[in-house]
Design a protein around this motif. Structure first.
Motif, PDB file in Angstrom:
ATOM      1  N   VAL A  29       0.846  -1.189   0.000  1.00 56.98           N
ATOM      2  CA  VAL A  29       0.000   0.000   0.000  1.00 56.98           C
ATOM      3  C   VAL A  29       0.884   1.243   0.000  1.00 56.98           C
ATOM      4  CG1 VAL A  29      -1.688   1.322   1.350  1.00 56.98           C
ATOM      5  CG2 VAL A  29      -1.913  -1.155   1.166  1.00 56.98           C
ATOM      6  N   THR A  30       0.513   2.254  -0.791  1.00 61.04           N
ATOM      7  CA  THR A  30       1.235   3.521  -0.801  1.00 61.04           C
ATOM      8  C   THR A  30       0.830   4.332   0.422  1.00 61.04           C
ATOM      9  OG1 THR A  30       1.336   3.559  -3.221  1.00 61.04           O
ATOM     10  CG2 THR A  30       1.678   5.645  -2.071  1.00 61.04           C
ATOM     11  N   LEU A  31       1.774   4.546   1.320  1.00 63.57           N
ATOM     12  CA  LEU A  31       1.486   5.237   2.564  1.00 63.57           C
ATOM     13  C   LEU A  31       1.610   6.748   2.393  1.00 63.57           C
ATOM     14  CD1 LEU A  31       1.794   2.342   3.561  1.00 63.57           C
ATOM     15  CD2 LEU A  31       3.186   3.192   5.459  1.00 63.57           C
ATOM     16  N   PRO A  32       0.846   7.527   3.157  1.00 59.35           N
ATOM     17  CA  PRO A  32       1.019   8.983   3.115  1.00 59.35           C
ATOM     18  C   PRO A  32       2.376   9.378   3.677  1.00 59.35           C
ATOM     19  CG  PRO A  32      -0.459   8.366   4.896  1.00 59.35           C
ATOM     20  CD  PRO A  32      -0.205   7.114   4.100  1.00 59.35           C
ATOM     21  N   GLU A  33       2.781  10.612   3.431  1.00 61.69           N
ATOM     22  CA  GLU A  33       4.072  11.086   3.929  1.00 61.69           C
ATOM     23  C   GLU A  33       4.154  10.946   5.450  1.00 61.69           C
ATOM     24  OE1 GLU A  33       6.736  15.223   4.014  1.00 61.69           O
ATOM     25  OE2 GLU A  33       4.954  15.058   2.746  1.00 61.69           O
ATOM     26  N   LEU A  34       3.068  11.255   6.117  1.00 59.83           N
ATOM     27  CA  LEU A  34       2.973  11.105   7.561  1.00 59.83           C
ATOM     28  C   LEU A  34       1.690  10.360   7.891  1.00 59.83           C
ATOM     29  CD1 LEU A  34       3.601  11.768  10.579  1.00 59.83           C
ATOM     30  CD2 LEU A  34       2.339  13.910  10.237  1.00 59.83           C
ATOM     31  N   THR A  35       1.820   9.270   8.630  1.00 56.65           N
ATOM     32  CA  THR A  35       0.649   8.610   9.196  1.00 56.65           C
ATOM     33  C   THR A  35       0.469   9.172  10.597  1.00 56.65           C
ATOM     34  OG1 THR A  35       0.956   6.582   7.908  1.00 56.65           O
ATOM     35  CG2 THR A  35      -0.362   6.431   9.921  1.00 56.65           C
ATOM     36  N   LYS A  36      -0.616   9.881  10.798  1.00 59.81           N
ATOM     37  CA  LYS A  36      -0.801  10.596  12.053  1.00 59.81           C
ATOM     38  C   LYS A  36      -1.212   9.661  13.180  1.00 59.81           C
ATOM     39  CE  LYS A  36      -1.870  15.235  10.324  1.00 59.81           C
ATOM     40  NZ  LYS A  36      -2.879  16.320  10.302  1.00 59.81           N
ATOM     41  N   ALA A  37      -0.570   9.846  14.321  1.00 57.75           N
ATOM     42  CA  ALA A  37      -0.969   9.166  15.544  1.00 57.75           C
ATOM     43  C   ALA A  37      -2.220   9.837  16.096  1.00 57.75           C
ATOM     44  CB  ALA A  37       0.162   9.235  16.571  1.00 57.75           C
ATOM     45  N   PRO A  38      -2.998   9.112  16.908  1.00 58.02           N
ATOM     46  CA  PRO A  38      -4.161   9.753  17.534  1.00 58.02           C
ATOM     47  C   PRO A  38      -3.701  10.800  18.536  1.00 58.02           C
ATOM     48  CG  PRO A  38      -3.762   7.604  18.515  1.00 58.02           C
ATOM     49  CD  PRO A  38      -2.821   7.722  17.350  1.00 58.02           C
ATOM     50  N   GLN A  39      -4.401  11.912  18.603  1.00 61.51           N
ATOM     51  CA  GLN A  39      -4.021  12.935  19.554  1.00 61.51           C
ATOM     52  C   GLN A  39      -5.191  13.859  19.855  1.00 61.51           C
ATOM     53  OE1 GLN A  39      -0.936  14.900  16.931  1.00 61.51           O
ATOM     54  NE2 GLN A  39      -1.985  16.765  17.588  1.00 61.51           N
ATOM     55  N   THR A  40      -5.232  14.348  21.073  1.00 61.52           N
ATOM     56  CA  THR A  40      -6.154  15.399  21.483  1.00 61.52           C
ATOM     57  C   THR A  40      -5.685  15.913  22.826  1.00 61.52           C
ATOM     58  OG1 THR A  40      -8.495  16.007  21.715  1.00 61.52           O
ATOM     59  CG2 THR A  40      -7.805  13.940  22.739  1.00 61.52           C
ATOM     60  N   PRO A  73     -11.341  10.228  16.528  1.00 62.56           N
ATOM     61  CA  PRO A  73     -11.660   9.770  15.176  1.00 62.56           C
ATOM     62  C   PRO A  73     -10.428   9.718  14.277  1.00 62.56           C
ATOM     63  CG  PRO A  73     -13.172  11.509  15.889  1.00 62.56           C
ATOM     64  CD  PRO A  73     -12.069  11.458  16.900  1.00 62.56           C
ATOM     65  N   LEU A  74     -10.470   8.838  13.291  1.00 60.42           N
ATOM     66  CA  LEU A  74      -9.416   8.820  12.280  1.00 60.42           C
ATOM     67  C   LEU A  74      -9.457  10.109  11.465  1.00 60.42           C
ATOM     68  CD1 LEU A  74      -9.768   5.142  10.976  1.00 60.42           C
ATOM     69  CD2 LEU A  74      -8.107   6.024  12.641  1.00 60.42           C
ATOM     70  N   VAL A  75      -8.321  10.453  10.879  1.00 58.39           N
ATOM     71  CA  VAL A  75      -8.222  11.618  10.003  1.00 58.39           C
ATOM     72  C   VAL A  75      -7.717  11.150   8.644  1.00 58.39           C
ATOM     73  CG1 VAL A  75      -7.843  13.233  11.909  1.00 58.39           C
ATOM     74  CG2 VAL A  75      -5.879  12.084  10.868  1.00 58.39           C
ATOM     75  N   ASP A  76      -7.652  12.057   7.693  1.00 55.11           N
ATOM     76  CA  ASP A  76      -7.287  11.674   6.332  1.00 55.11           C
ATOM     77  C   ASP A  76      -5.953  10.933   6.286  1.00 55.11           C
ATOM     78  OD1 ASP A  76      -9.602  12.786   5.373  1.00 55.11           O
ATOM     79  OD2 ASP A  76      -8.660  14.662   4.699  1.00 55.11           O
ATOM     80  N   GLU A  77      -5.007  11.352   7.134  1.00 57.32           N
ATOM     81  CA  GLU A  77      -3.654  10.798   7.078  1.00 57.32           C
ATOM     82  C   GLU A  77      -3.515   9.439   7.757  1.00 57.32           C
ATOM     83  OE1 GLU A  77      -3.389  15.260   6.811  1.00 57.32           O
ATOM     84  OE2 GLU A  77      -4.479  13.795   8.037  1.00 57.32           O
ATOM     85  N   ASN A  78      -4.549   8.923   8.392  1.00 50.82           N
ATOM     86  CA  ASN A  78      -4.444   7.569   8.943  1.00 50.82           C
ATOM     87  C   ASN A  78      -5.684   6.717   8.678  1.00 50.82           C
ATOM     88  OD1 ASN A  78      -6.376   8.401  10.863  1.00 50.82           O
ATOM     89  ND2 ASN A  78      -4.864   8.685  12.484  1.00 50.82           N
ATOM     90  N   ARG A  79      -6.600   7.240   7.879  1.00 48.97           N
ATOM     91  CA  ARG A  79      -7.847   6.514   7.636  1.00 48.97           C
ATOM     92  C   ARG A  79      -7.622   5.185   6.919  1.00 48.97           C
ATOM     93  NH1 ARG A  79     -12.125   9.238   8.531  1.00 48.97           N
ATOM     94  NH2 ARG A  79     -11.103  11.199   7.951  1.00 48.97           N
TER      95      ARG A  79
END
Length: 376
Positions: free
Chosen positions: A320-331, A353-359
């Motif tokens: 799978v082509t991964l995004p430049e950054l796979t975002k960790a969950p955070q708040t 919730p998931l975001v575009d960079e880790n969906r």
């Protein structure tokens, strides 16, 4: 470090993993994922943790190992001990195992090119955790955002107490070996706090790894991301800050924040200080619930990072082509909503919730199996 020869081997094959995912989700997985999981060879991950000594990082490493082994993945684990030499030695040991994916959590940014050479010469895909490694995939929180959000919470609490620019200073605790990205959390904590309180403004370029005095109302010390180093650095610098100044405190992780708070408390300045942690460790969450001056927690759900990384590793092994950054969950949480995300023992009961960079991670089915993610 658990040697590969002694690591417990879970012999579930990729085909068995596929069957489990299909039963769990009730839906067909993507064709590429089905292809990689249908192979009989077990997936193998090698992981070097930044440290197994501090509570925060040990929670993370234990959680990662638990999810990986439950998913039937062969898993070996190393301890980088927050040391560049240990990290380079572990990198050489990991490539000898010939795993499908290497997970590298190294806090010494300067050795990144050496790690890159080791992994690329062995032709093994690798994922850098928190601190980037050139040429590798990257899993990380967005430190700038969490620093800004933490400042919003801490300054709001300060204003409720009537604190102003005339009687308040900011003390941030960095980790000089960890590089710009990691230290963006404390850097932007000061910048946002200054904006909200009317303290002297400086740009991000003015707060570097060697900065000590930021402004007349801002000080930075180097806690090296550890409890003891942070305690010592803060204890020493407090002598230079007038005792009648209120303090806003922030550090690069919870271990560092706990050391910071210990030094502040022992100095007799706890009542005139406010702090937010960063990480979501059990010790920090206890402080948030019980300490009136620990007003926020930049939670990155680090104990749950393993479920995201297992999904990321499976996706990478699948091509799978991964995004430049796979975002960790955070708040950033506070006293009003901590119970939404964590139980009384400090275990996560809900993840953001998931975001575009880790969906894309949801496509593996791992997240649905081992995590309770809002909206998933």
């Amino acid at each position: 470090m658990t040697d590969a020869r002694n690591a417990k081997s879970f012999m579930a094959t990729r085909r068995q993993i596929l069957a489990g995912f299909a039963a769990l989700t009730g839906t067909a997985l993507s064709a590429p994922l089905m292809q990689v999981l249908a192979n009989d060879k077990p997936l193998k991950f090698a992981f070097a943790n930044v440290s197994d000594a501090g509570e925060l990082f040990k929670q993370f490493g234990d959680g990662f190992a638990d999810v990986a082994t439950k998913a039937g993945i062969q898993f070996s684990r190393y301890d980088n001990k927050m040391d560049g030499v240990a990290a380079t030695n572990n990198a050489r040991l990991m490539v000898q195992e010939q795993p499908d994916v290497i997970f590298e959590y190294n806090i010494v940014e300067g050795i990144g090119p050496a790690l890159q050479r080791t992994f690329e010469q062995a032709d093994i895909p690798y994922i850098a955790i928190n601190v980037p490694v050139p040429g590798g995939h990257w899993f990380n929180l967005v430190n700038k955002d969490i620093g800004i959000e933490a400042a919003d919470v801490v300054v709001a609490a300060a204003k409720e107490r009537g604190w102003t620019a005339e009687n308040t200073s900011v003390l941030i605790v960095q980790s000089s070996p960890s590089g710009v990205e990691v230290n963006d959390c404390v850097r932007y904590f000061y910048i946002r706090s200054a904006e909200l309180l009317g303290l002297p403004h400086v740009g991000p370029d003015a707060i570097t790894a060697t900065t000590t005095v930021i402004s007349d109302a801002g000080v930075q010390v180097d806690g090296k991301a550890t409890l003891e180093d942070s305690y010592t650095a803060v204890k020493n610098v407090l002598q230079t800050i007038p005792a009648d100044r209120n303090l806003l405190l922030f550090a690069v992780n919870d271990d560092s924040a706990i050391g910071t708070w210990r030094a502040v408390s022992e100095s007799g300045r706890a009542e005139n200080s406010l702090i937010a942690g960063l990480g979501g460790s059990q010790a920090a969450l206890k402080e948030l619930r019980t300490n009136p001056n620990w007003v926020g927690e930049g939670s990155i759900f680090i104990a749950n990072w393993g479920v995201y990384l297992v999904a990321m590793g499976i996706a990478l092994a699948n091509g799978v082509t991964l995004p430049e950054l796979t975002k960790a969950p955070q708040t950033v949480i506070d006293k009003s909503n901590v119970d939404k995300f964590y139980d009384a023992d400090g275990n996560a009961i809900m993840l953001p919730p998931l975001v575009d960079e880790n969906r894309y991670l949801a496509d593996t089915g791992i997240l649905q199996e081992y995590a309770n993610i809002e909206g998933l």
